[in-house]
Design an enzyme around this catalytic site. Structure first.
Site, short mmCIF file in Angstrom:
data_model
loop_
_atom_site.label_atom_id
_atom_site.label_comp_id
_atom_site.label_asym_id
_atom_site.label_seq_id
_atom_site.Cartn_x
_atom_site.Cartn_y
_atom_site.Cartn_z
N GLU A 62 -49.41 -7.64 -55.95
CA GLU A 62 -50.04 -7.52 -54.63
C GLU A 62 -49.35 -6.49 -53.73
O GLU A 62 -49.62 -6.45 -52.53
CB GLU A 62 -50.05 -8.89 -53.93
CG GLU A 62 -50.73 -9.99 -54.69
CD GLU A 62 -52.25 -9.89 -54.68
OE1 GLU A 62 -52.78 -8.82 -54.30
OE2 GLU A 62 -52.91 -10.87 -55.05
N HIS A 81 -47.99 -13.61 -48.01
CA HIS A 81 -49.30 -13.94 -48.59
C HIS A 81 -49.18 -15.26 -49.33
O HIS A 81 -48.28 -15.44 -50.15
CB HIS A 81 -49.74 -12.83 -49.55
CG HIS A 81 -50.89 -13.20 -50.44
ND1 HIS A 81 -52.07 -13.74 -49.94
CD2 HIS A 81 -51.05 -13.11 -51.78
CE1 HIS A 81 -52.90 -13.97 -50.95
NE2 HIS A 81 -52.30 -13.60 -52.07
N HIS A 83 -51.37 -18.98 -51.00
CA HIS A 83 -52.61 -19.58 -51.49
C HIS A 83 -52.75 -20.97 -50.88
O HIS A 83 -53.03 -21.94 -51.56
CB HIS A 83 -52.61 -19.66 -53.02
CG HIS A 83 -52.64 -18.33 -53.71
ND1 HIS A 83 -52.71 -18.20 -55.08
CD2 HIS A 83 -52.61 -17.07 -53.22
CE1 HIS A 83 -52.72 -16.92 -55.42
NE2 HIS A 83 -52.66 -16.21 -54.30
N TYR A 108 -51.56 -21.91 -29.51
CA TYR A 108 -50.58 -21.34 -30.42
C TYR A 108 -51.22 -20.53 -31.54
O TYR A 108 -50.61 -19.59 -32.05
CB TYR A 108 -49.65 -22.43 -30.97
CG TYR A 108 -48.50 -22.68 -30.04
CD1 TYR A 108 -47.30 -22.02 -30.19
CD2 TYR A 108 -48.65 -23.55 -28.96
CE1 TYR A 108 -46.25 -22.22 -29.31
CE2 TYR A 108 -47.61 -23.76 -28.07
CZ TYR A 108 -46.41 -23.09 -28.26
OH TYR A 108 -45.39 -23.29 -27.37
N HIS A 148 -59.31 -16.53 -51.96
CA HIS A 148 -57.98 -16.14 -52.45
C HIS A 148 -56.87 -16.71 -51.56
O HIS A 148 -56.07 -17.50 -52.01
CB HIS A 148 -57.92 -14.61 -52.52
CG HIS A 148 -56.67 -14.07 -53.13
ND1 HIS A 148 -56.55 -12.76 -53.53
CD2 HIS A 148 -55.47 -14.64 -53.38
CE1 HIS A 148 -55.34 -12.55 -54.02
NE2 HIS A 148 -54.65 -13.68 -53.94
#
Length: 212
Positions: A62, A81, A83, A108, A148
């Site tokens: 990635e 990143h 999942h 927030y 994703h």
């Protein structure tokens, strides 16, 4: 940070990746197929300013996703990143506005994430996802990749982690309240937050405060 995210179930198995921009223009990145719960500092991937591996294991596939955020978000010093379950679920819902994946639910969320974009599905590691991120022109620090998971940039690693955690919690709130007609922050309240905390929302976001 990786261990904390993993142990709380925010990114299972060997999913998810983290990068930090270094002062020499290069990057420190988690390796491919590495679990964030069991990172070995000696095996972290160090990339030079040209993106070439300088030391450590082979980096996550990635990397193009990370570099696209760095290239378009000049203040970004870290990218995370995951999942995470609720954010992935949110990215699959048909009603989600790609310009603002979540409504202004909490103070927030706005303070840490601003607005969140949704980009279409791409195969993990597909360089085309970088083009999709670049197409956002740096207007978003938090992005959902359809089917994703979320990717968030921050001025520090802590800021990026805290923001992606806030995104996940807000996605959870959205799913809990879906169909119940919840009360969101009003345009006036959003505008007040933006002024008080320097929140910059994309001009085309339907939740951006009106200019005075």
């Amino acid at each position: 940070m990786g261990r904390s995210l993993f142990e709380r179930g925010l990114t299972p198995g060997s999913s998810g990746n983290i990068s930090v921009r270094l002062d020499d223009g290069g990057y420190m990145v988690t390796p491919t197929n590495a679990s964030l719960g069991f990172l070995d500092p000696a095996r972290l991937s160090r990339l030079d300013a040209d993106g070439k591996l300088a030391s450590g294991d082979a980096p996550t596939k990635e990397v193009p996703l990370h570099t696209a955020l760095y290239q378009t978000r000049r203040t970004a010093r870290a990218v995370v990143h995951l999942h995470s379950t609720h954010s992935v679920a949110l990215s699959m819902l048909p009603e989600i506005d790609p310009r603002a994946a979540l409504p202004p639910m909490t103070a927030y969320y706005l303070m840490k994430c601003g607005a969140t974009a949704l980009v279409p599905y791409y195969r993990p590691g597909d360089p085309a996802v970088a083009d999709a991120i670049k197409g956002l022109a740096g207007k978003y620090s938090s992005v959902l990749l359809a089917n994703h998971g979320p990717v968030v940039s921050g001025e520090t690693l802590e800021a990026a982690v805290f923001a992606i955690e806030e995104l996940e919690e807000t996605a959870k709130l959205y799913l809990l309240l879906r169909g119940l007609n919840p009360r969101y922050l009003s345009p006036a309240q959003v505008k007040d937050l933006a002024k008080a905390f320097g929140v910059v929302l994309p001009e085309h976001s339907p939740h951006a405060p009106a200019s005075s």
